[in-house]
Design an enzyme around this catalytic site. Structure first.
Site, PDB file in Angstrom:
ATOM      1  CE  LYS A  19       7.543  -1.734  -6.977  1.00  0.00           C
ATOM      2  NZ  LYS A  19       6.663  -2.484  -7.907  1.00  0.00           N
TER       3      LYS A  19
ATOM      4  CE1 TYR B 284      10.146  -2.050 -12.082  1.00  0.00           C
ATOM      5  CE2 TYR B 284       9.710   0.298 -11.928  1.00  0.00           C
ATOM      6  CZ  TYR B 284       9.704  -0.958 -11.364  1.00  0.00           C
ATOM      7  OH  TYR B 284       9.263  -1.126 -10.073  1.00  0.00           O
TER       8      TYR B 284
ATOM      9  CG  PHE C  42       2.075  -1.517 -17.491  1.00  0.00           C
ATOM     10  CD1 PHE C  42       3.243  -1.502 -16.746  1.00  0.00           C
ATOM     11  CD2 PHE C  42       1.739  -2.676 -18.178  1.00  0.00           C
ATOM     12  CE1 PHE C  42       4.070  -2.607 -16.667  1.00  0.00           C
ATOM     13  CE2 PHE C  42       2.570  -3.808 -18.112  1.00  0.00           C
ATOM     14  CZ  PHE C  42       3.734  -3.765 -17.356  1.00  0.00           C
TER      15      PHE C  42
ATOM     16  NE  ARG D  53      11.189 -12.088  -7.650  1.00  0.00           N
ATOM     17  CZ  ARG D  53      10.636 -11.278  -8.561  1.00  0.00           C
ATOM     18  NH1 ARG D  53      10.881  -9.963  -8.527  1.00  0.00           N
ATOM     19  NH2 ARG D  53       9.852 -11.755  -9.501  1.00  0.00           N
TER      20      ARG D  53
ATOM     21  CB  THR E 229       3.769  -9.122 -10.237  1.00  0.00           C
ATOM     22  OG1 THR E 229       5.028  -9.719 -10.532  1.00  0.00           O
ATOM     23  CG2 THR E 229       3.773  -7.668 -10.668  1.00  0.00           C
TER      24      THR E 229
ATOM     25  NE  ARG F 134       5.280  -7.186  -5.032  1.00  0.00           N
ATOM     26  CZ  ARG F 134       6.031  -7.476  -6.096  1.00  0.00           C
ATOM     27  NH1 ARG F 134       6.058  -8.702  -6.579  1.00  0.00           N
ATOM     28  NH2 ARG F 134       6.754  -6.532  -6.674  1.00  0.00           N
TER      29      ARG F 134
ATOM     30  CG  ASN G  79       3.773  -4.510  -6.805  1.00  0.00           C
ATOM     31  OD1 ASN G  79       4.534  -3.547  -6.632  1.00  0.00           O
ATOM     32  ND2 ASN G  79       3.927  -5.343  -7.809  1.00  0.00           N
TER      33      ASN G  79
ATOM     34  CG  HIS H 176      12.242  -3.780  -7.338  1.00  0.00           C
ATOM     35  ND1 HIS H 176      11.951  -4.396  -8.537  1.00  0.00           N
ATOM     36  CD2 HIS H 176      13.590  -3.939  -7.154  1.00  0.00           C
ATOM     37  CE1 HIS H 176      13.067  -4.898  -9.062  1.00  0.00           C
ATOM     38  NE2 HIS H 176      14.073  -4.624  -8.237  1.00  0.00           N
TER      39      HIS H 176
ATOM     40  CD  GLU I 197      17.124  -5.073 -10.018  1.00  0.00           C
ATOM     41  OE1 GLU I 197      16.786  -5.350  -8.847  1.00  0.00           O
ATOM     42  OE2 GLU I 197      16.372  -5.264 -11.005  1.00  0.00           O
TER      43      GLU I 197
HETATM   44  P1  IDP Z   1       8.026  -7.790 -10.097  1.00  0.00           P
HETATM   45  O1  IDP Z   1       8.023  -6.433  -9.422  1.00  0.00           O
HETATM   46  O2  IDP Z   1       7.154  -8.775  -9.360  1.00  0.00           O
HETATM   47  O3  IDP Z   1       9.397  -8.321 -10.371  1.00  0.00           O
HETATM   48  P2  IDP Z   1       7.830  -7.112 -12.951  1.00  0.00           P
HETATM   49  O4  IDP Z   1       7.128  -7.924 -13.995  1.00  0.00           O
HETATM   50  O5  IDP Z   1       9.304  -7.028 -12.990  1.00  0.00           O
HETATM   51  O6  IDP Z   1       7.291  -7.635 -11.523  1.00  0.00           O
HETATM   52  O7  IDP Z   1       7.210  -5.648 -13.046  1.00  0.00           O
HETATM   53  C1  IDP Z   1       7.797  -4.587 -12.341  1.00  0.00           C
HETATM   54  C2  IDP Z   1       6.699  -3.730 -11.761  1.00  0.00           C
HETATM   55  O8  IDP Z   1       5.945  -3.145 -12.819  1.00  0.00           O
HETATM   56  C3  IDP Z   1       5.667  -4.464 -10.911  1.00  0.00           C
HETATM   57  O9  IDP Z   1       6.080  -4.701  -9.583  1.00  0.00           O
HETATM   58  C4  IDP Z   1       4.505  -3.512 -10.976  1.00  0.00           C
HETATM   59  O10 IDP Z   1       4.700  -2.397 -10.096  1.00  0.00           O
HETATM   60  C5  IDP Z   1       4.594  -3.019 -12.415  1.00  0.00           C
HETATM   61  N1  IDP Z   1       3.763  -3.836 -13.311  1.00  0.00           N
HETATM   62  C6  IDP Z   1       4.033  -5.067 -13.794  1.00  0.00           C
HETATM   63  N2  IDP Z   1       3.047  -5.522 -14.593  1.00  0.00           N
HETATM   64  C7  IDP Z   1       2.125  -4.539 -14.619  1.00  0.00           C
HETATM   65  C8  IDP Z   1       0.844  -4.401 -15.290  1.00  0.00           C
HETATM   66  O11 IDP Z   1       0.374  -5.291 -15.995  1.00  0.00           O
HETATM   67  N3  IDP Z   1       0.188  -3.227 -15.077  1.00  0.00           N
HETATM   68  C9  IDP Z   1       0.671  -2.239 -14.276  1.00  0.00           C
HETATM   69  N4  IDP Z   1       1.842  -2.318 -13.649  1.00  0.00           N
HETATM   70  C10 IDP Z   1       2.573  -3.452 -13.808  1.00  0.00           C
HETATM   71 MG    MG Z   2      10.831  -7.516 -11.650  1.00  0.00          MG
END
Ligand code: IDP
Ligand code: MG
Length: 159
Positions: A15, A55, A63, A91, A97, A108, A118, A121, A132
């Protein structure tokens, strides 16, 4: 001869926060050292269209706009990694996350503090990984080749 199991594929994005912080080598190196096979690698800028698809599960979240802005703030590095149960393995390498509570030793957990910034992805299921990988890579950008270290990465009955 490789069996189909070691040809499972997953998508990783490095990212914009990691690009800015000079972590491409560090992150890519961790996947390489794990024994994963890199079959696709490129730098690309993301637009709203691909981010809406990527997304889609977060489209209704407050957000989302900020997340899309962040993901467009610089190019990302997209990679396709291959291996036995690679979706799950990647993963686990990435960690949860919320980076500041991600397990120490994970990407992370070691390299980030934020929920949104973070650093990586990773596809979250075999089914999503297929979607994907094809969203981010054309067929001709995925490379089949023999990885000589595989005989030391896997046991014979796993290949
Ligand atoms: P993941 O990346 O661990 O699979 P997801 O829930 O799929 O997590 O969310 C995708 C991305 O969206 C996260 O990696 C993060 O960059 C962002 N994200 C997820 N939840 C939040 C939040 O509560 N606030 C801000 N950004 C978020
Ligand atoms: Mg995800």
């Amino acid at each position: 001869m490789e069996f189909d199991g070691v040809k499972e594929k997953t998508l990783v994005l490095i990212k914009p926060d990691a690009i800015q912080r000079g972590l491409i080598g560090e992150i890519t190196g961790r996947f390489e050292r794990k024994g994963l096979k890199l079959v696709g690698l490129k730098m690309m800028g993301l637009d709203d269209e691909i981010l809406k698809q990527h997304y889609s599960h977060l489209a209704d979240k407050p957000f989302f706009a900020g997340l899309a802005k962040f993901m467009k703030s610089s190019p990302v590095v997209a990679m396709c990694l291959e291996g036995l149960e690679v979706v799950q393995a990647v993963r686990l390498l990435c960690g949860i996350t919320k980076a500041r509570t991600a397990e120490a030793g994970s990407i992370r957990g070691d390299l980030a503090m934020s929920v949104s910034c973070n650093v990586v992805h990773a596809s979250d299921s075999v089914e999503n990984a297929k979607l994907e990988v094809s969203r981010f890579f054309d067929e001709k950008e995925l490379h089949g080749y023999t990885k000589s270290e595989y005989e030391h990465v896997y046991a014979e009955d796993e290949m």
